[in-house]
Design a protein around this motif. Structure first.
Motif, PDB file in Angstrom:
ATOM      1  N   LEU A 150       0.667  -0.836  -0.045  1.00  0.00           N
ATOM      2  CA  LEU A 150       0.502   0.342  -0.152  1.00  0.00           C
ATOM      3  C   LEU A 150       0.617   1.660   0.201  1.00  0.00           C
ATOM      4  O   LEU A 150       0.597   2.309  -0.653  1.00  0.00           O
ATOM      5  N   ARG A 151       1.745   1.078   0.580  1.00  0.00           N
ATOM      6  CA  ARG A 151       3.126   2.655   0.849  1.00  0.00           C
ATOM      7  C   ARG A 151       3.097   2.672  -1.040  1.00  0.00           C
ATOM      8  O   ARG A 151       3.509   3.721  -1.414  1.00  0.00           O
ATOM      9  N   PHE A 152       3.698   1.328  -1.543  1.00  0.00           N
ATOM     10  CA  PHE A 152       4.527   1.244  -2.398  1.00  0.00           C
ATOM     11  C   PHE A 152       3.428   1.550  -3.820  1.00  0.00           C
ATOM     12  O   PHE A 152       3.282   3.288  -4.168  1.00  0.00           O
ATOM     13  N   PHE A 153       2.201   2.018  -3.732  1.00  0.00           N
ATOM     14  CA  PHE A 153       0.788   2.255  -3.656  1.00  0.00           C
ATOM     15  C   PHE A 153       0.581   4.003  -4.256  1.00  0.00           C
ATOM     16  O   PHE A 153       0.068   4.295  -4.933  1.00  0.00           O
ATOM     17  N   TYR A 154       0.244   4.472  -2.962  1.00  0.00           N
ATOM     18  CA  TYR A 154       0.349   5.642  -2.650  1.00  0.00           C
ATOM     19  C   TYR A 154       0.680   6.465  -2.816  1.00  0.00           C
ATOM     20  O   TYR A 154       0.566   7.716  -2.155  1.00  0.00           O
ATOM     21  N   TRP A 173       2.586   0.661 -18.944  1.00  0.00           N
ATOM     22  CA  TRP A 173       1.434  -0.171 -18.596  1.00  0.00           C
ATOM     23  C   TRP A 173       1.384  -2.100 -19.122  1.00  0.00           C
ATOM     24  O   TRP A 173       0.951  -2.798 -18.209  1.00  0.00           O
ATOM     25  N   LYS A 174       2.243  -1.900 -19.827  1.00  0.00           N
ATOM     26  CA  LYS A 174       2.815  -3.113 -20.379  1.00  0.00           C
ATOM     27  C   LYS A 174       3.169  -3.935 -19.509  1.00  0.00           C
ATOM     28  O   LYS A 174       3.904  -5.643 -19.516  1.00  0.00           O
ATOM     29  N   ILE A 175       4.611  -3.452 -19.006  1.00  0.00           N
ATOM     30  CA  ILE A 175       5.036  -4.485 -17.596  1.00  0.00           C
ATOM     31  C   ILE A 175       4.819  -5.539 -16.914  1.00  0.00           C
ATOM     32  O   ILE A 175       5.337  -6.171 -16.838  1.00  0.00           O
ATOM     33  N   PRO A 176       3.593  -4.478 -16.337  1.00  0.00           N
ATOM     34  CA  PRO A 176       2.866  -5.800 -15.282  1.00  0.00           C
ATOM     35  C   PRO A 176       2.184  -6.587 -15.923  1.00  0.00           C
ATOM     36  O   PRO A 176       1.392  -8.006 -15.543  1.00  0.00           O
ATOM     37  N   LEU A 177       2.189  -6.309 -17.370  1.00  0.00           N
ATOM     38  CA  LEU A 177       0.880  -7.405 -17.483  1.00  0.00           C
ATOM     39  C   LEU A 177       2.210  -8.740 -18.174  1.00  0.00           C
ATOM     40  O   LEU A 177       0.813  -9.731 -17.641  1.00  0.00           O
ATOM     41  N   PHE A 178       2.644  -9.594 -18.588  1.00  0.00           N
ATOM     42  CA  PHE A 178       3.052 -10.396 -19.480  1.00  0.00           C
ATOM     43  C   PHE A 178       3.389 -10.897 -17.552  1.00  0.00           C
ATOM     44  O   PHE A 178       2.703 -12.678 -17.811  1.00  0.00           O
ATOM     45  N   SER A 179       3.646 -10.547 -16.437  1.00  0.00           N
ATOM     46  CA  SER A 179       3.398 -11.523 -14.967  1.00  0.00           C
ATOM     47  C   SER A 179       2.166 -11.735 -14.396  1.00  0.00           C
ATOM     48  O   SER A 179       1.862 -13.168 -14.422  1.00  0.00           O
ATOM     49  N   THR A 180       1.799 -10.326 -15.347  1.00  0.00           N
ATOM     50  CA  THR A 180      -0.265 -11.009 -14.597  1.00  0.00           C
ATOM     51  C   THR A 180      -0.392 -11.979 -15.619  1.00  0.00           C
ATOM     52  O   THR A 180      -1.396 -13.612 -14.834  1.00  0.00           O
ATOM     53  N   LEU A 181      -0.759 -11.910 -17.079  1.00  0.00           N
ATOM     54  CA  LEU A 181      -0.851 -13.341 -17.960  1.00  0.00           C
ATOM     55  C   LEU A 181      -0.600 -14.688 -17.137  1.00  0.00           C
ATOM     56  O   LEU A 181      -0.553 -15.868 -17.344  1.00  0.00           O
ATOM     57  N   PHE A 182       1.504 -14.118 -16.736  1.00  0.00           N
ATOM     58  CA  PHE A 182       1.542 -16.004 -16.322  1.00  0.00           C
ATOM     59  C   PHE A 182       0.504 -16.922 -14.929  1.00  0.00           C
ATOM     60  O   PHE A 182       1.201 -17.795 -14.548  1.00  0.00           O
ATOM     61  N   TYR A 213       9.547  -4.934  -8.864  1.00  0.00           N
ATOM     62  CA  TYR A 213      10.636  -4.111  -8.560  1.00  0.00           C
ATOM     63  C   TYR A 213      11.026  -3.435 -10.314  1.00  0.00           C
ATOM     64  O   TYR A 213      11.911  -2.137 -10.353  1.00  0.00           O
ATOM     65  N   VAL A 214      10.391  -3.603 -11.328  1.00  0.00           N
ATOM     66  CA  VAL A 214      10.598  -3.023 -12.716  1.00  0.00           C
ATOM     67  C   VAL A 214       9.730  -2.319 -12.682  1.00  0.00           C
ATOM     68  O   VAL A 214      10.524  -1.144 -13.414  1.00  0.00           O
ATOM     69  N   SER A 215       8.862  -2.307 -12.529  1.00  0.00           N
ATOM     70  CA  SER A 215       7.824  -0.966 -12.464  1.00  0.00           C
ATOM     71  C   SER A 215       8.637   0.240 -12.033  1.00  0.00           C
ATOM     72  O   SER A 215       8.178   1.050 -12.228  1.00  0.00           O
ATOM     73  N   TYR A 216       9.062  -0.124 -10.098  1.00  0.00           N
ATOM     74  CA  TYR A 216       9.859   0.771  -9.625  1.00  0.00           C
ATOM     75  C   TYR A 216      11.236   1.511 -10.416  1.00  0.00           C
ATOM     76  O   TYR A 216      10.845   2.855 -10.147  1.00  0.00           O
ATOM     77  N   VAL A 217      11.560   0.347 -11.200  1.00  0.00           N
ATOM     78  CA  VAL A 217      13.026   1.443 -11.432  1.00  0.00           C
ATOM     79  C   VAL A 217      12.492   2.135 -12.576  1.00  0.00           C
ATOM     80  O   VAL A 217      13.010   3.329 -13.409  1.00  0.00           O
ATOM     81  N   ALA A 218      11.247   1.795 -13.857  1.00  0.00           N
ATOM     82  CA  ALA A 218      10.661   2.517 -14.545  1.00  0.00           C
ATOM     83  C   ALA A 218       9.943   3.494 -14.760  1.00  0.00           C
ATOM     84  O   ALA A 218      10.261   4.972 -14.716  1.00  0.00           O
ATOM     85  N   LEU A 219       9.377   3.380 -13.220  1.00  0.00           N
ATOM     86  CA  LEU A 219       8.958   4.715 -12.726  1.00  0.00           C
ATOM     87  C   LEU A 219      10.058   5.653 -12.478  1.00  0.00           C
ATOM     88  O   LEU A 219       9.588   7.086 -12.567  1.00  0.00           O
ATOM     89  N   ARG A 220      10.795   5.568 -11.593  1.00  0.00           N
ATOM     90  CA  ARG A 220      11.926   6.083 -11.285  1.00  0.00           C
ATOM     91  C   ARG A 220      12.466   7.078 -12.395  1.00  0.00           C
ATOM     92  O   ARG A 220      13.496   8.192 -12.293  1.00  0.00           O
ATOM     93  N   VAL A 221      12.690   5.616 -13.535  1.00  0.00           N
ATOM     94  CA  VAL A 221      13.781   7.040 -14.737  1.00  0.00           C
ATOM     95  C   VAL A 221      12.401   7.691 -15.425  1.00  0.00           C
ATOM     96  O   VAL A 221      12.889   8.893 -15.236  1.00  0.00           O
ATOM     97  N   LEU A 222      11.266   7.495 -15.429  1.00  0.00           N
ATOM     98  CA  LEU A 222      10.210   8.262 -15.475  1.00  0.00           C
ATOM     99  C   LEU A 222      10.358   9.776 -14.456  1.00  0.00           C
ATOM    100  O   LEU A 222      10.197  10.585 -15.069  1.00  0.00           O
ATOM    101  N   GLU A 223      10.577   9.437 -13.832  1.00  0.00           N
ATOM    102  CA  GLU A 223      10.117  10.596 -12.148  1.00  0.00           C
ATOM    103  C   GLU A 223      11.865  11.584 -13.132  1.00  0.00           C
ATOM    104  O   GLU A 223      12.107  12.711 -12.388  1.00  0.00           O
ATOM    105  N   ILE A 224      12.770  11.216 -13.190  1.00  0.00           N
ATOM    106  CA  ILE A 224      14.085  11.559 -13.561  1.00  0.00           C
ATOM    107  C   ILE A 224      13.704  12.820 -15.017  1.00  0.00           C
ATOM    108  O   ILE A 224      14.556  13.568 -14.659  1.00  0.00           O
ATOM    109  N   SER A 225      13.142  12.051 -15.500  1.00  0.00           N
ATOM    110  CA  SER A 225      13.694  12.516 -16.646  1.00  0.00           C
ATOM    111  C   SER A 225      12.116  13.863 -16.368  1.00  0.00           C
ATOM    112  O   SER A 225      12.287  14.742 -16.941  1.00  0.00           O
TER     113      SER A 225
END
Length: 456
Positions: A150-154, A173-182, A213-225
């Motif tokens: 919840l801390r991660f989400f909020y 949005w496609k980052i969590p798609l493949f693991s969810t399909l699995f 983790y991958v979502s966090y890294v992608a969001l951090r890169v986006l935030e830095i950008s």
């Protein structure tokens, strides 16, 4: 008593499936809901109650019926909850899918852990009391992971959702798609021994934490950008601000020099006036006074408000507008002590006025104008309103105007939205009757200077 507990576990099963994962999503988008959050909660409980009744009916048919229809029923209601979210939340497809898939990955993690615990340690017990160990395991795993996720989400996800970049979100949005399909594919497994294996449990951990983790890294890169883009934009407007203030200083210096010369020449002018009076030549005196009045320096310094930064920004774009033949009107009441930083107000106001000036320059109307209003609202809010003529059609996506220079939303519009969100406010864009309206509301704090000024 035991029978009643078993029935209660069957009824509880759908509620544990849905509410712990749907309600956090709606709370995250509570300012984008079409209806009040409490009505959303009521609607979720109602649909889950229908799910529970249907699931209870399935289990009346025994173990074989439950094994056959449980997964299908789950998928159907997952789809219903997803469609309902698109209807109730006013947000883009990419952002809704991103949050939905992350929460679904969390749900699969909880379900997978419960399956492992039940199959490995409570299989015989579950044969006598279906869903009891499974539901209890789900509750425990959910409560353990809840504070962290919840801390991660909020915090991380909620901050990232403020970023308006359609192109990036289309991929993000496609980052969590493949693991969810699995995870969805694993839900079709009927072999209970597969759930009891350590490989199954590890796969669930990798699926959730890998996605996060991958979502966090992608969001951090986006935030830095985004931060870099904001810094570049702030530097651009800061440099422009310095140019504006230098121009104002030069204008004021020239005006003061003209006044000094006028005072120096005043003695000679008074001598001439006295000569005309002594001769009684009133006609020549009137002509001389009219000529002298025209030679006086005009009051060229125009002030819009007491705040030097805001005044400089408005002065710059007022000159830009008038030099382009546009009519510029303003009414500015800017609070003396305000917690909005000079950088933010410069970028925000600069973007709003720059968009208005550029739109008017492209417009084909005979009379083109810009109207600026800045005023406090209540004790802690500031309203900034910019209206301008715009006879050309404007394309909107989710209430946001798309750029006429590039595909997607403009950088200036995204910057306006981000600054408004930073101050717990909002930005609204409207186009009606050949007038484009940009409205921004900011929430500010009373700073120490204002508080000390009020203490006597």
């Amino acid at each position: 008593m035991t029978k009643a507990i078993d029935v209660f576990m069957v009824i509880l099963f759908p509620f544990l499936d849905s509410l712990p994962f749907t309600l956090p999503r709606y709370w995250m988008f509570r300012d984008r809901l079409r209806i009040s959050f409490r009505y959303v909660v009521g609607l979720q409980i109602l649909i889950t109650a229908v799910y529970s009744a249907f699931f209870y009916y399935i289990n009346l048919g025994g173990y074989d019926a439950a094994a056959q229809w449980t997964t299908i029923t789950r998928y159907c209601f997952l789809l219903i909850f997803l469609v309902l979210a698109f209807f109730l939340i006013k947000e883009s497809f990419a952002k809704l899918m991103f949050t939905y898939l992350l929460l679904l990955a969390w749900s699969f993690f909880v379900i997978g852990n419960a399956n492992f615990i039940e199959s490995r340690y409570f299989w015989n017990f579950s044969g006598r009391h279906p869903y009891l160990a499974y539901n209890m395991a789900r509750i425990v795993v959910y409560l353990i992971t809840c504070p962290f996720l919840l801390r991660f989400f909020y915090h991380t996800i909620a901050d990232a959702l403020k970023i308006e970049n359609i192109t990036l979100w289309r991929y993000l949005w496609k980052i969590p798609l493949f693991s969810t399909l699995f995870g969805l594919l694993y839900c079709t497994v009927t072999d209970v021994y597969a759930y009891a294996s350590w490989q199954f449990l590890i796969s669930r951990y990798l699926m959730l934490f890998g996605t996060v983790y991958v979502s966090y890294v992608a969001l951090r890169v986006l935030e830095i950008s985004r931060s870099r883009a904001q810094l570049e934009e702030a530097l651009k407007y800061a440099d422009r601000n310095l140019q504006i203030q230098k121009k104002q200083f030069d204008t004021l210096t020239g005006h003061m020099e003209d006044m000094r010369r006028a005072r120096h020449d005043l003695r000679q002018h008074l001598t001439a006036v006295q000569a005309y009076l002594d001769s009684g030549d009133k006609t020549s005196l009137a002509e001389y006074i009219d000529l002298y009045r025209k030679s006086l320096p005009s009051d060229v310094v125009e002030y819009f408000c007491a705040d030097s930064v805001v005044d400089a920004v408005i002065s710059y774009y007022a000159d830009q507008a008038r030099n382009a033949g546009l009519e510029f009107k303003s009414k500015v009441i800017y609070p003396k002590y305000i917690s909005v930083t000079s950088t933010d107000i410069t970028v925000l106001l600069g973007n709003m006025l720059e968009n208005a000036v550029e739109a008017c320059k492209r417009d084909t109307a005979d009379r083109k104008w810009i109207k600026l209003r800045i005023k406090p609202h209540g004790q802690s809010q500031l309203l900034i309103l910019v209206d301008n003529t715009c006879s050309a059609p404007v394309t909107f996506e989710a209430g946001i105007p798309l750029s006429s220079k590039r595909s997607g939303r403009g950088i200036g519009v995204a910057s306006i939205q981000e600054i408004a969100a930073r101050y717990d406010g909002m930005a609204r864009f409207e186009h009606q009757d050949s007038i484009f309206c940009t409205s921004v509301r900011l929430t500010y704090r009373q700073n120490e200077a204002e508080n000390s000024a009020g203490v006597k």
